[in-house]
Design a protein around this motif. Sequence first.
Motif, short mmCIF file in Angstrom:
data_model
loop_
_atom_site.label_atom_id
_atom_site.label_comp_id
_atom_site.label_asym_id
_atom_site.label_seq_id
_atom_site.Cartn_x
_atom_site.Cartn_y
_atom_site.Cartn_z
N ASP A 98 0.85 -1.19 0.00
CA ASP A 98 0.00 0.00 0.00
C ASP A 98 0.88 1.24 0.00
N VAL A 99 0.39 2.30 -0.62
CA VAL A 99 1.02 3.62 -0.53
C VAL A 99 -0.07 4.60 -0.13
N LEU A 100 0.18 5.34 0.96
CA LEU A 100 -0.82 6.24 1.52
C LEU A 100 -0.50 7.68 1.16
N LEU A 101 -1.54 8.48 0.94
CA LEU A 101 -1.41 9.91 0.66
C LEU A 101 -2.51 10.64 1.42
N GLN A 102 -2.14 11.71 2.11
CA GLN A 102 -3.08 12.46 2.94
C GLN A 102 -4.25 12.98 2.09
N GLN A 103 -5.49 12.77 2.58
CA GLN A 103 -6.66 13.32 1.90
C GLN A 103 -6.79 14.82 2.20
N LEU A 104 -7.41 15.54 1.28
CA LEU A 104 -7.71 16.95 1.51
C LEU A 104 -8.85 17.07 2.52
N THR A 105 -8.80 18.13 3.31
CA THR A 105 -9.88 18.38 4.25
C THR A 105 -11.09 18.96 3.52
N GLU A 106 -12.23 19.00 4.20
CA GLU A 106 -13.43 19.59 3.60
C GLU A 106 -13.19 21.04 3.24
N ALA A 107 -12.47 21.77 4.10
CA ALA A 107 -12.18 23.18 3.81
C ALA A 107 -11.30 23.31 2.57
N GLU A 108 -10.32 22.41 2.43
CA GLU A 108 -9.45 22.47 1.25
C GLU A 108 -10.23 22.13 -0.01
N TRP A 109 -11.12 21.13 0.04
CA TRP A 109 -11.94 20.82 -1.12
C TRP A 109 -12.84 22.00 -1.48
N ASP A 110 -13.38 22.68 -0.48
CA ASP A 110 -14.24 23.83 -0.74
C ASP A 110 -13.47 24.91 -1.48
N ARG A 111 -12.24 25.18 -1.04
CA ARG A 111 -11.42 26.19 -1.73
C ARG A 111 -11.07 25.75 -3.14
N PHE A 112 -10.73 24.46 -3.30
CA PHE A 112 -10.36 23.96 -4.63
C PHE A 112 -11.54 24.05 -5.59
N LEU A 113 -12.72 23.62 -5.15
CA LEU A 113 -13.90 23.66 -6.01
C LEU A 113 -14.27 25.09 -6.36
N GLY A 114 -14.19 25.99 -5.38
CA GLY A 114 -14.51 27.38 -5.65
C GLY A 114 -13.56 27.99 -6.66
N MET A 115 -12.27 27.68 -6.53
CA MET A 115 -11.28 28.19 -7.48
C MET A 115 -11.51 27.62 -8.87
N THR A 116 -11.83 26.33 -8.96
CA THR A 116 -12.01 25.68 -10.26
C THR A 116 -13.22 26.24 -10.99
N VAL A 117 -14.32 26.48 -10.28
CA VAL A 117 -15.54 27.01 -10.91
C VAL A 117 -15.30 28.40 -11.48
N GLU A 118 -14.43 29.18 -10.84
CA GLU A 118 -14.17 30.53 -11.32
C GLU A 118 -13.38 30.54 -12.61
N ARG A 119 -12.75 29.43 -12.97
CA ARG A 119 -11.92 29.38 -14.18
C ARG A 119 -12.38 28.20 -15.03
N ALA A 120 -13.16 28.51 -16.04
CA ALA A 120 -13.75 27.45 -16.87
C ALA A 120 -12.69 26.58 -17.52
N GLY A 121 -11.52 27.15 -17.79
CA GLY A 121 -10.46 26.38 -18.42
C GLY A 121 -9.99 25.22 -17.58
N HIS A 122 -10.07 25.36 -16.26
CA HIS A 122 -9.65 24.26 -15.38
C HIS A 122 -10.58 23.06 -15.54
N ILE A 123 -11.88 23.31 -15.60
CA ILE A 123 -12.83 22.21 -15.77
C ILE A 123 -12.61 21.53 -17.11
#
Length: 440
Positions: A98-123
């Motif tokens: 197994d290889v483990l990687l830290q999951q993003l927190t809910e707050a981090e996902w909220d910031r990532f989703l908000g940033m992605t929606v603001e830039r259509a090119g990212h989607i």
Amino acid sequence: MNDTYDEAFDETHEESGQGAHRHERTFDALPPAHGRGFAESWWGQAWLKALEDTALDLQQLKAGRRLARAGAVGAVSVRPGRITAVVQDPDGTAHRSDVLLQQLTEAEWDRFLGMTVERAGHIAALLDREMPPHLVEDAAAAGVELLPGIGDLEPECDCDAWDHCGHTAALSYQMARLLDQDPFVLLLMRGRAERELLDELQVRSVARAEAEEAPEEEQEEAQEGVYAAVAYAEGAILPPLPDLPPLPSEPGLPPSLDTEAEPAPGIDVAALEFLAAQAASEAHRLLAEALAAGHEQQPVEPELTPGEDAVRLAAAAPGAPVATRLASAFDRGKDGLALAVRAWEFGGPAALSVLEEEWTPGAEALARARAALDVAWDEDERPQLRAARNRWTVVGGDAQLRHGGDGRWWPYRKERGRWTPAGPATHDPATALAVVTGGE
């Protein structure tokens, strides 16, 4: 695979919910990877760099590369925070790794989703199975690290190794191939499945569009007024600054020099027009960078030397007369300038430095370079290389690797008796050399 391998694989799926969890994806075992690098995308190479910078035993990395190339890694299960596979030793012994990687927190996902929606090119990039650098940079500016760094890839293996063993290394190398095909695999490890992520983006996009289309009266009613004195006393409730003016779609047009008056003696009108157009183009580029999110966190680029700036201008195809002047001004000659332009197009000032400067690595840099070369190929696949300062030339061939001061490898090919840049730099010498040799 033998019966032991099959039993271990079944146990893996039992522990992970029999593969039915909506946040788990299972990928069939990949075929052997002879004669090619494990990662071609920049994000796949970033994954491998995190592994290779973390592992303490280079021999284990080498063993992992050998196992992965031989097809010893079975089906790979990917779920939030973890990847799992059964890796088979040459003697047939199967190990769950197994290889483990830290999951993003809910707050981090909220910031990532908000940033992605603001830039259509990212989607659009994600839907095209791409992870452009500016998406990762914008996420980092929002406080969200998508790609792993040093120490982020934590190994677990039933062989009881306390650090990355050959089995977890093999799994990590195989994971780089999966990431090349689909960056959503990395986002799944960080905690969001593809369908869930796209659904959340859709909901946010619709809400954003509805808010922008609401009548002006409704928008004003939704905003609570604040007395100016209160606002200035409580800086935390100050409204955000208005958006900056949008970036023009293209550079502005320089003034026309086509007048009835004859130019003064010694004035090259064509050269002036070219320089004016280049100044407008450079100003547009600098403005685009300044308006990009996280620009204030980026290091300041060093000022170009006159020689570097001449190559930058020549790369813009100024026409024969101007190109001739640029070549003669810096004593490069026509062929020398063309070679410098080719290097510039592959990597700017860093690539030009590798072309023109030969240097001797220090003891530490040389040790890291040799270690990277040692683990880049299996023993029976390693090309014979002749070292001279920061350059490693394939014996009896027309291919060469040049080591840059930043630790990256640049591919070169001998053309008409002259070493010529053949591609951009990579962190993996095998990937760089494959550009020249075609993976042979």
